[in-house]
Motif scaffolding. Structure first.
Motif: not given
Length: 547
Positions: A194-197, A212-217, A229-232, A234-239
């Motif tokens: 979560d520090t990557s966010q 940390g919140k980059l997407t495929k696009e 990158p979210q498959d690695l 997994v930061q598409n969530h609240e802290l």
């Protein structure tokens, strides 16, 4: 309701309290994965019995190696590089650039493992006395180090080394005749990363988000185009409610203390990745870096994995030969799996087999320890091994591997020195069981208490010749004198004439390392053993064979 009481309610009650993604019990038990006597519950798993191969082995070696070793900057690099102002952040900015532009995904990409020779390393560890070998299958950085069906893009066969690391280790271990173990840590990527966010709060790039919140696009035109990158990360969530920037990630290891709770999809993906690992590489042992089992108590994924592995082993061997380890176990959980104590050891003989895991440096390779010559000595390792064995435990020792897949010359010498002692004294280690007491002497009174996962190693005073550790095999008692007695006489008080521990007549005492028979006198003071004038090699722990 407090957390401890909630845990007592069991897994179904946790569904409401912790948003657990649990499947219905009837659905779980009817799936093909659970054909066999072991079901995914603690009540069922507690029927487990630790196999003799593990109890007899006593000593294993571990390669805690992955992309976080590439920077050679120590533990938890993939987290620390996103903590503004930290040592690893400063190192990262200087070596690679700002984490908004060069994140951990990019560290993975430059990791090539070009000097990795698994057969050479496994044979070295076997020669040093290791009776089983463990390789890291994934870490909190979430990269699978194998041909992973359920992590198809972010695994070591597709990026970085473009090698099946686990396949290489497994082939080497099987060829060497060693049981093969894997360590699995990826359940915690959800909060660990979560520090990557975040973003810098100071400096020219203040407010610019890390990657940390980059997407495929976002990958168009980059080396990682087409990868998500979210498959690695997994930061598409609240802290978490309690931000782990205050190091509360440690207090949230059991998914409490305000931790962000993983989704059902995350938990099921972890489950599937681990079952895939078991099916492809058939490990004899899995080490989980978790409180109890992975994702417990917010998911039963770990319970299902354990039941699957035990049932599969039972079907293959007509008895369960598999070993699973976990940390911070309650009494029932210690029956269901092997209790692992990280960087520490029990202060008493444990009724069930257990394991300590430790390393001669940091878990991930750290160039500073090499430069400063701060590795644990072979003497320290052997003292730990002897003490752990006396208390019904095993020692799993990590030798940090450099990013390129090699170990340095200082580590090599330590491993060889361990091997020299083992060649002379291993009969006092392998296949032994605890005696009536684990030992005597002043050192134990100074030993530190266990905290959290363990972490009490090195807190006691140094061992002296007054410190003795015991083990037994058949009708032979082994007493290891933990330093060479400078006055030439070791006194073992627990074997005094009037001792209630050993009432049989002592007929012979031998120095295990040389086979030399030693003069002895049994008095009310103790068993006085007269050591030879000439010290044998590696005389910092001196096993005596007493019959």
């Amino acid at each position: 309701m407090n957390r401890r009481n909630a845990l007592k309610l069991g897994v179904s009650a946790m569904a409401g309290l912790y948003l657990s993604p649990l499947l219905g019990q009837s659905n779980i038990l009817n799936t093909p994965a659970f054909k066999g006597p072991f079901e995914p519950s603690w009540d069922s798993l507690e029927k487990y019995q630790v196999p003799d191969w593990f109890r007899d082995a006593k000593f294993g070696m571990w390669a805690h190696w992955g992309p976080q070793c590439e920077p050679e900057a120590g533990d938890w690099y993939g987290r620390g590089m996103y903590e503004e102002g930290s040592r690893q952040y400063k190192f990262h900015v200087e070596k690679y650039g700002h984490p908004s532009q060069f994140g951990f995904k990019d560290v993975i990409n430059v990791w090539k493992a070009d000097k990795w020779n698994p057969e050479e390393l496994v044979n070295l560890y076997k020669d040093s006395g290791a009776k089983y070998f463990m390789a890291m299958a994934n870490h909190h950085d979430n990269l699978d180090l194998y041909d992973s069906k359920y992590q198809p893009d972010w695994n070591s066969t597709k990026i970085g080394p473009k090698k099946d690391i686990i396949a290489g280790w497994e082939k080497a271990a099987r060829k060497a005749g060693l049981p093969f173990a894997v360590s699995v840590h990826a359940a915690h990527a959800w909060n660990w990363y979560d520090t990557s966010q975040g973003a810098d709060k100071n400096g020219p790039l203040a407010g610019v988000s890390y990657d940390g919140k980059l997407t495929k696009e976002d990958g168009k035109g980059t080396w990682w185009e087409g990868l998500d990158p979210q498959d690695l990360y997994v930061q598409n969530h609240e802290l978490s409610a309690k931000p782990s920037g205050d190091s509360s990630v440690h207090s949230q290891w059991d998914w409490g203390d305000g931790a962000s709770i993983p989704t059902p999809e995350y938990c099921e993906k972890f489950h599937d990745r681990t079952i895939d690992l078991i099916d492809k590489y058939n490990p004899d042992m899995i080490y989980f870096d978790d409180t109890a089992l992975s994702l417990w108590p917010v998911s039963d994924a770990g319970l299902r994995i354990a039941a699957y592995m035990y049932n599969k082993s039972l079907q293959k061997n007509n008895s369960v030969q598999a070993v699973i380890t976990g940390k911070i176990l309650d009494e029932q959980q210690r029956k269901a799996m092997v209790w692992d104590i990280e960087k520490g050891q029990s202060n008493t003989i444990e009724p069930l087999p257990w394991q300590t895991d430790t390393c001669i440096g940091n878990w991930h390779y750290d160039r500073r320890l090499y430069n400063d010559k701060r590795y644990k000595s072979a003497k320290t390792v052997i003292h730990t091994l002897v003490d752990v064995v006396s208390k019904n435990g095993n020692l799993m020792l990590n030798i940090p591997v450099r990013g390129d897949g090699s170990i340095d010359e200082l580590e090599l010498e330590i491993v060889k020195e361990i091997g020299a002692w083992m060649k002379l004294n291993s009969k006092s280690i392998y296949g032994t069981r605890p005696w009536k007491i684990f030992g005597e002497g002043p050192q134990q009174a100074s030993a530190g208490a266990l905290t959290a996962q363990g972490f009490n190693e090195g807190k006691g005073k140094p061992y002296t010749s007054e410190d003795i550790r015991f083990a037994q095999k058949d009708k032979t008692l082994y007493a290891t004198v933990m330093a060479w007695p400078e006055n030439g006489v070791a006194v073992i008080k627990s074997l005094a004439k009037s001792s209630s521990y050993h009432t049989e007549k002592i007929r012979q005492v031998k120095l295990v390392s040389t086979g030399q028979k030693l003069k002895f006198i049994q008095t009310e003071r103790g068993l006085e053993v007269y050591f030879p004038n000439q010290k044998p090699e590696a005389s910092y722990a001196n096993a005596l064979e007493i019959v």
